[in-house]
Scaffold this motif. Structure first.
Motif: not given
Length: 91
Positions: A55-56, A66-68, A80-81
């Motif tokens: 997680m980031v 999630p990092a992905s 996040c966006s």
């Protein structure tokens, strides 16, 4: 006939007769829905959960994701966006 003689006989006219006996469970089973008479097999177990992901934290709002799924900035900073990345790059 006096009222004292009439009261005991009237009392038994106003009470209910006992219920008739029933044949349990035969009438009950014949009226039951088919799902109760023949239960279906249990559904398959849900698929296994995947492995845990790293997680980031979004550099703009602090949301953990999630990092992905993170959108990376030019220096690799997670957001996040794309909108949060643009706001951070303008500043």
């Amino acid at each position: 006939m006096s009222l004292n003689e009439l009261i005991p006989t009237l009392f038994f006219h106003f009470t209910r007769p006992p219920p008739l006996p029933t044949l349990f469970p035969y009438p009950t089973l014949s009226r039951s829905p088919p799902c109760l008479l023949h239960p279906s097999p249990r559904p398959a177990a849900p698929p296994a959960v995947g492995a845990p992901q790293a997680m980031v934290r979004c550099a703009h709002c602090g949301l953990h994701l999630p990092a992905s799924d993170a959108v990376r900035g030019t220096d690799g900073t997670p957001f996040c966006s794309a909108a949060h990345r643009q706001v951070a790059e303008r500043a």
